[in-house]
Design a protein around this motif. Structure first.
Motif, PDB file in Angstrom:
ATOM      1  N   GLU A 151      45.143  67.138  15.542  1.00 54.54           N
ATOM      2  CA  GLU A 151      46.090  66.801  14.484  1.00 54.54           C
ATOM      3  C   GLU A 151      45.498  65.760  13.548  1.00 54.54           C
ATOM      4  N   SER A 152      46.004  65.758  12.326  1.00 53.60           N
ATOM      5  CA  SER A 152      45.637  64.735  11.348  1.00 53.60           C
ATOM      6  C   SER A 152      46.764  64.609  10.334  1.00 53.60           C
ATOM      7  N   GLY A 153      46.699  63.542   9.536  1.00 52.75           N
ATOM      8  CA  GLY A 153      47.658  63.380   8.454  1.00 52.75           C
ATOM      9  C   GLY A 153      48.757  62.365   8.698  1.00 52.75           C
ATOM     10  N   GLY A 154      48.803  61.795   9.899  1.00 49.51           N
ATOM     11  CA  GLY A 154      49.816  60.788  10.162  1.00 49.51           C
ATOM     12  C   GLY A 154      49.534  59.501   9.401  1.00 49.51           C
ATOM     13  N   GLY A 155      50.498  58.583   9.439  1.00 52.02           N
ATOM     14  CA  GLY A 155      50.310  57.304   8.761  1.00 52.02           C
ATOM     15  C   GLY A 155      51.613  56.562   8.615  1.00 52.02           C
ATOM     16  N   LEU A 156      51.564  55.537   7.769  1.00 52.71           N
ATOM     17  CA  LEU A 156      52.726  54.699   7.487  1.00 52.71           C
ATOM     18  C   LEU A 156      53.288  55.074   6.124  1.00 52.71           C
ATOM     19  N   VAL A 157      54.591  55.312   6.066  1.00 55.13           N
ATOM     20  CA  VAL A 157      55.233  55.699   4.813  1.00 55.13           C
ATOM     21  C   VAL A 157      56.607  55.049   4.750  1.00 55.13           C
ATOM     22  N   GLN A 158      57.073  54.780   3.554  1.00 55.65           N
ATOM     23  CA  GLN A 158      58.408  54.214   3.385  1.00 55.65           C
ATOM     24  C   GLN A 158      59.474  55.306   3.522  1.00 55.65           C
ATOM     25  N   ALA A 159      60.652  54.892   3.896  1.00 56.04           N
ATOM     26  CA  ALA A 159      61.769  55.831   3.993  1.00 56.04           C
ATOM     27  C   ALA A 159      61.947  56.560   2.660  1.00 56.04           C
ATOM     28  N   GLY A 160      62.185  57.867   2.752  1.00 52.52           N
ATOM     29  CA  GLY A 160      62.297  58.697   1.566  1.00 52.52           C
ATOM     30  C   GLY A 160      60.990  59.328   1.129  1.00 52.52           C
ATOM     31  N   GLY A 161      59.901  58.888   1.728  1.00 48.73           N
ATOM     32  CA  GLY A 161      58.589  59.414   1.368  1.00 48.73           C
ATOM     33  C   GLY A 161      58.254  60.696   2.082  1.00 48.73           C
ATOM     34  N   SER A 162      57.013  61.149   1.880  1.00 54.98           N
ATOM     35  CA  SER A 162      56.555  62.425   2.438  1.00 54.98           C
ATOM     36  C   SER A 162      55.194  62.272   3.097  1.00 54.98           C
ATOM     37  N   LEU A 163      54.955  63.115   4.065  1.00 53.48           N
ATOM     38  CA  LEU A 163      53.647  63.242   4.697  1.00 53.48           C
ATOM     39  C   LEU A 163      53.438  64.714   5.031  1.00 53.48           C
ATOM     40  N   ARG A 164      52.171  65.115   5.077  1.00 56.34           N
ATOM     41  CA  ARG A 164      51.850  66.449   5.553  1.00 56.34           C
ATOM     42  C   ARG A 164      50.894  66.334   6.723  1.00 56.34           C
ATOM     43  N   LEU A 165      51.315  66.840   7.859  1.00 58.72           N
ATOM     44  CA  LEU A 165      50.466  66.871   9.041  1.00 58.72           C
ATOM     45  C   LEU A 165      49.722  68.197   9.097  1.00 58.72           C
ATOM     46  N   SER A 166      48.510  68.131   9.600  1.00 59.02           N
ATOM     47  CA  SER A 166      47.701  69.324   9.803  1.00 59.02           C
ATOM     48  C   SER A 166      47.268  69.385  11.260  1.00 59.02           C
ATOM     49  N   CYS A 167      47.077  70.590  11.737  1.00 55.59           N
ATOM     50  CA  CYS A 167      46.584  70.794  13.099  1.00 55.59           C
ATOM     51  C   CYS A 167      45.541  71.901  13.040  1.00 55.59           C
ATOM     52  N   ALA A 168      44.299  71.525  13.304  1.00 63.35           N
ATOM     53  CA  ALA A 168      43.202  72.483  13.278  1.00 63.35           C
ATOM     54  C   ALA A 168      42.937  73.005  14.683  1.00 63.35           C
ATOM     55  N   ALA A 169      42.825  74.320  14.790  1.00 67.35           N
ATOM     56  CA  ALA A 169      42.609  74.960  16.080  1.00 67.35           C
ATOM     57  C   ALA A 169      41.205  75.527  16.176  1.00 67.35           C
ATOM     58  N   SER A 170      40.684  75.548  17.389  1.00 64.00           N
ATOM     59  CA  SER A 170      39.364  76.141  17.633  1.00 64.00           C
ATOM     60  C   SER A 170      39.300  76.666  19.062  1.00 64.00           C
ATOM     61  N   GLY A 171      38.341  77.528  19.286  1.00 61.95           N
ATOM     62  CA  GLY A 171      38.086  77.987  20.646  1.00 61.95           C
ATOM     63  C   GLY A 171      38.685  79.327  21.006  1.00 61.95           C
ATOM     64  N   ARG A 172      39.722  79.744  20.331  1.00 61.94           N
ATOM     65  CA  ARG A 172      40.357  81.044  20.596  1.00 61.94           C
ATOM     66  C   ARG A 172      40.846  81.615  19.275  1.00 61.94           C
ATOM     67  N   THR A 173      41.314  82.850  19.300  1.00 58.99           N
ATOM     68  CA  THR A 173      41.817  83.495  18.095  1.00 58.99           C
ATOM     69  C   THR A 173      43.161  82.889  17.724  1.00 58.99           C
ATOM     70  N   PHE A 174      43.156  82.086  16.678  1.00 52.27           N
ATOM     71  CA  PHE A 174      44.331  81.315  16.273  1.00 52.27           C
ATOM     72  C   PHE A 174      45.540  82.212  16.033  1.00 52.27           C
ATOM     73  N   SER A 175      45.325  83.367  15.446  1.00 53.72           N
ATOM     74  CA  SER A 175      46.447  84.235  15.076  1.00 53.72           C
ATOM     75  C   SER A 175      47.149  84.838  16.296  1.00 53.72           C
ATOM     76  N   ASN A 176      46.615  84.644  17.480  1.00 57.08           N
ATOM     77  CA  ASN A 176      47.269  85.120  18.706  1.00 57.08           C
ATOM     78  C   ASN A 176      48.305  84.148  19.247  1.00 57.08           C
ATOM     79  N   TYR A 177      48.415  82.972  18.617  1.00 57.07           N
ATOM     80  CA  TYR A 177      49.253  81.906  19.139  1.00 57.07           C
ATOM     81  C   TYR A 177      50.426  81.603  18.227  1.00 57.07           C
ATOM     82  N   ALA A 178      51.602  81.468  18.819  1.00 55.98           N
ATOM     83  CA  ALA A 178      52.698  80.805  18.134  1.00 55.98           C
ATOM     84  C   ALA A 178      52.393  79.315  18.174  1.00 55.98           C
ATOM     85  N   MET A 179      52.735  78.610  17.105  1.00 56.04           N
ATOM     86  CA  MET A 179      52.385  77.195  16.992  1.00 56.04           C
ATOM     87  C   MET A 179      53.631  76.338  16.807  1.00 56.04           C
TER      88      MET A 179
END
Length: 124
Positions: A6-34
């Motif tokens: 995972e990445s993208g976390g941090g400190l933000v003020q109330a009312g703000g926005s963040l986008r988290l990302s999760c990069a997968a490896s090692g298996r066929t990603f499209s075979n997994y519900a996330m």
């Protein structure tokens, strides 16, 4: 098992926005519900959102419905969590999880692979 980072976390003020990302490896990603889960200090890990392999099924916790959006890019082996209108009660460590099943689930026990988590802190 698939490996998740995972990445993208941090400190933000109330009312703000963040986008988290999760990069997968090692298996066929499209075979997994996330899924995304979160855990605040002293609390149980709780479900946030889940997306099926083909994006045809999506579910959200009531507490984030209308503010958070889960999406995935199978070509990039990545799942995202767009978080808008953040509140102090959204403060937690956010975890990405993978489920090798065609049906989505909302319970942590139904997910077999987990990332290390990313901290999200929302100040008031």
């Amino acid at each position: 098992q698939v490996q998740l980072v995972e990445s993208g976390g941090g400190l933000v003020q109330a009312g703000g926005s963040l986008r988290l990302s999760c990069a997968a490896s090692g298996r066929t990603f499209s075979n997994y519900a996330m899924g995304w889960f979160r855990q605040a200090p002293g609390k149980e890990r709780e479900f946030v959102a889940v997306i099926s392999r083909s994006e045809s099924n999506i579910a959200y916790a009531d507490s984030v419905k209308g503010r958070f959006t889960i999406s995935r890019d199978n070509a990039k082996n990545t799942v995202y969590l767009q978080m808008n209108s953040l509140k102090p009660e959204d403060t937690a460590v956010y975890y990405c999880a993978a489920r090798y099943r065609p049906v989505i689930a909302t319970t942590a026990a139904d997910f077999g692979s987990w990332g290390q988590g990313t901290q999200v802190t929302v100040s008031s």
